[in-house]
Design a protein around this motif. Structure first.
Motif, short mmCIF file in Angstrom:
data_model
loop_
_atom_site.label_atom_id
_atom_site.label_comp_id
_atom_site.label_asym_id
_atom_site.label_seq_id
_atom_site.Cartn_x
_atom_site.Cartn_y
_atom_site.Cartn_z
N ASP A 40 8.79 11.22 -3.54
CA ASP A 40 7.76 10.21 -3.31
C ASP A 40 8.45 8.90 -2.93
O ASP A 40 8.64 8.01 -3.75
N PHE A 41 8.83 8.80 -1.67
CA PHE A 41 9.58 7.64 -1.20
C PHE A 41 8.76 6.85 -0.18
O PHE A 41 7.81 7.37 0.41
N MET A 42 9.15 5.61 0.01
CA MET A 42 8.59 4.80 1.08
C MET A 42 9.50 4.95 2.29
O MET A 42 10.68 4.61 2.23
N PHE A 43 8.96 5.48 3.37
CA PHE A 43 9.76 5.75 4.56
C PHE A 43 9.85 4.50 5.43
O PHE A 43 8.84 3.91 5.81
N VAL A 44 11.08 4.09 5.74
CA VAL A 44 11.32 2.93 6.60
C VAL A 44 12.30 3.36 7.68
O VAL A 44 13.38 3.90 7.38
N ALA A 45 11.93 3.14 8.92
CA ALA A 45 12.79 3.54 10.04
C ALA A 45 13.01 2.34 10.96
O ALA A 45 12.20 1.42 11.03
N ALA A 46 14.14 2.38 11.63
CA ALA A 46 14.45 1.35 12.62
C ALA A 46 14.99 2.03 13.87
O ALA A 46 15.70 3.03 13.78
N GLY A 69 0.79 -1.23 0.00
CA GLY A 69 0.00 0.00 0.00
C GLY A 69 0.81 1.27 0.00
O GLY A 69 0.25 2.37 0.03
N GLY A 70 2.15 1.16 -0.03
CA GLY A 70 3.00 2.33 0.01
C GLY A 70 3.02 3.01 1.36
O GLY A 70 3.20 4.23 1.45
N HIS A 71 2.83 2.25 2.43
CA HIS A 71 2.79 2.81 3.78
C HIS A 71 4.19 2.92 4.37
O HIS A 71 5.04 2.06 4.14
N GLY A 72 4.41 3.95 5.16
CA GLY A 72 5.64 4.05 5.92
C GLY A 72 5.64 3.04 7.06
O GLY A 72 4.58 2.68 7.58
N ILE A 73 6.81 2.58 7.46
CA ILE A 73 6.89 1.55 8.50
C ILE A 73 8.06 1.84 9.42
O ILE A 73 9.12 2.28 8.97
N MET A 74 7.84 1.61 10.70
CA MET A 74 8.91 1.74 11.69
C MET A 74 9.06 0.42 12.42
O MET A 74 8.08 -0.14 12.92
N MET A 75 10.29 -0.08 12.46
CA MET A 75 10.59 -1.33 13.14
C MET A 75 11.39 -1.02 14.40
O MET A 75 12.41 -0.34 14.35
N LYS A 76 10.89 -1.52 15.51
CA LYS A 76 11.54 -1.28 16.79
C LYS A 76 11.91 -2.63 17.40
O LYS A 76 11.12 -3.57 17.39
N GLY A 77 13.11 -2.71 17.93
CA GLY A 77 13.54 -3.97 18.53
C GLY A 77 14.98 -3.90 19.00
O GLY A 77 15.72 -2.97 18.68
N SER A 78 15.36 -4.89 19.77
CA SER A 78 16.72 -4.95 20.32
C SER A 78 17.74 -5.11 19.20
O SER A 78 17.40 -5.56 18.09
N PRO A 79 19.00 -4.75 19.45
CA PRO A 79 20.04 -4.91 18.43
C PRO A 79 20.15 -6.37 17.98
O PRO A 79 20.06 -7.29 18.80
#
Length: 510
Positions: A347-353, A218-228
């Motif tokens: 127009d980018f897909m934002f991905v964060a960690a 769907g072209g949604h931005g996503i943030m992934m959170k977690g331990s190293p």
């Protein structure tokens, strides 16, 4: 001696403008004066032109030379004017016939030995020459591939000044002569799924793969959170390879961006794969958005139609993170420099960690967190609430158990890509457009038409709005995510299970 005029072009942000290069030679003290508001690189062209002409066994006029880049009020930057200025000087001195230069533009940097080097921004300059009625353009051999993408103009490529002069004087036809119809390259260069990193290599994170699939569909931005070490970066790096192939329009746009940025080379003359940009920890706001006069594209523009991955989001400065808010919403960057406004696509897909806390182990069942409550609060406050609200999907990764590492393989990149392409095809057909209208881009009117929920799904959404303290923006994002999940499942209406899964991906402050 006579006055000569040849055509060239100048980069102005992502656009270009036609430039007339006038050369006049008169009697007087030997001197070469380049006027027309050129920068230092343009001024230095005098030395390059002199050496290139003498190295090619032609005579450099020992008189007073004036070269004007018109319009004079427009700031000009770059070494691509070298070739046009050099040929103009040879025409004015009677060493080159200008007959073959009618309706012809010249672009290229001159080396001291007379070779014609590649230069940046050629593709948009070829476009503006074509739009200005120019029928033919002469470019460096290194820029031939990107030039051929522009239809409706003949392209010639010259390896060096001597070859070009001989061609213009009808002494020989030894030029790389081609046009868009002669080009044999394939724009839809695809990669083999066996040659790229595969999601099947990531063990024990099937829920995260599911979230990534929904995000890409769907072209949604996503943030992934977690331990190293839980696989956040591995998840992000594989994302471009499960997204659909670029279409021709996107390839042209990306190639133009990378041409302006000076990032094309002999091995990579056309951008045919979705970009993956991973700015380092030293990146600055100008580096993200664009800098210079005129500004060169920043990371958000270089990630256009691809992925912008910001690792260690919690370790970045708050101002740096917040500067992404407007590009994420508007899908463009507007920069004001010295009285001029430049607009760049983004127009980018934002991905964060991000780690969950300073020590990285908050919520980890295998390791105890050593952060104090104050440290935990300070770490989380680095990311503002408005920024978190603009990220559609939030998913937590935990360390996999040993049985996950040794068990059967999970979902592969090919399986994920098939699901993503099917969902995007549904979105494309839904709006009957030539390009996919992604669910993340739905406006309020379209949202009302396509996000139709069954009664139990709507009841769950209504209750969640109050219990989860959702604001209107978050509620809209939940609907869009639910719509994407339904598309992946091939369902016309949003069911209870789709809404329940969508609600799980909203950020919860602990």
């Amino acid at each position: 001696m006579m006055l000569s005029r040849v055509k060239s072009a100048s980069i102005n942000g992502m656009d270009a403008r036609l430039i007339d290069i006038e050369t006049d030679i008169v009697r007087g003290l030997p001197n070469i004066n380049i006027i027309g508001l050129g920068d230092t690189i343009v001024k230095e062209a005098a030395a390059r032109i002199r050496s290139a002409i003498t190295s090619s066994k032609y005579e450099f006029p020992n008189e007073r030379i004036t070269i004007n880049l018109s319009p004079a009020w427009l700031r000009k930057k770059g070494s691509h004017f070298d070739l046009a200025m050099g040929i103009g000087l040879l025409i004015s001195s009677g060493q080159v016939s200008g007959e073959r230069l009618k309706n012809t533009g010249l672009l290229g940097e001159l080396a001291l030995n007379g070779e014609i080097n590649r230069c940046r921004g050629v593709m948009p300059m070829v476009k503006v020459l074509r739009n200005g009625g120019i029928k033919r353009v002469i470019v460096p051999v290194g820029n031939i591939e990107e030039s051929l993408l522009v239809e409706g103009i003949e392209v010639l490529a010259a390896p060096d000044l001597k070859t070009l002069v001989n061609y213009l004087n009808n002494l020989e036809d030894r030029m790389i002569h081609t046009s868009i119809q002669d080009s044999k390259h394939e724009l839809s260069k695809d990669y083999s799924m066996e040659q790229v990193p595969d999601y099947i290599e990531i063990k024990g994170q099937e829920h995260a793969k599911r979230a990534v699939t929904i995000a890409a569909a769907g072209g949604h931005g996503i943030m992934m959170k977690g331990s190293p070490g839980t696989g956040k970066t591995m998840m992000a790096e594989r994302l471009p390879f499960v997204m659909p192939e670029l279409n021709r329009e996107e390839i042209l746009e990306l190639t133009s961006i990378y041409s302006v940025a000076g990032l094309l080379n002999d091995e990579n003359q056309i951008i045919t794969q979705r970009p993956f940009r991973n700015p380092g920890m030293s990146i600055t706001i100008p580096g993200l958005l664009g800098s210079g006069v005129p500004p060169r594209p920043g990371e958000v523009t270089l990630a256009h139609k691809g992925v912008l991955f910001i690792d260690e989001l919690g370790e970045r400065g708050r101002d740096l993170i917040d500067c992404l808010r407007i590009p994420m919403e508007s899908k463009s960057v507007i920069i004001n420099r010295m009285g001029e406004t430049y607009k760049y696509p983004a127009d980018f897909m934002f991905v964060a960690a991000s780690n969950p806390c300073k020590c990285g182990h908050y919520g980890d069942p295998r390791k105890e967190c050593t952060c104090t409550p104050n440290e935990l609060q300070a770490y989380r406050s680095r990311i503002s609430g408005p920024m978190l609200g603009r990220i559609d999907i939030h998913v937590e990764l935990t360390s996999p158990e040993y049985v996950d590492l040794t068990g059967k393989d999970g979902k592969s990149s090919k399986e994920m890509r098939d699901e993503i392409e099917r969902a995007r095809l549904i979105q494309k057909n839904r709006f009957n457009k030539s390009k996919a209208f992604l669910n993340s881009e739905l406006d309020d009117a379209a949202l009302k038409d396509v996000c139709i929920m069954r009664g139990d799904a709507e009841s769950l959404f209504r209750n969640a709005y109050d219990s989860m303290a959702l604001e209107p923006r978050s509620a809209t994002k939940v609907k869009k995510i639910a719509r994407t999940i339904a598309d992946i499942e091939g369902e016309e209406l949003i069911e209870l299970k789709h809404m329940a899964e969508a609600l799980q991906y909203r950020e919860r402050r602990k």
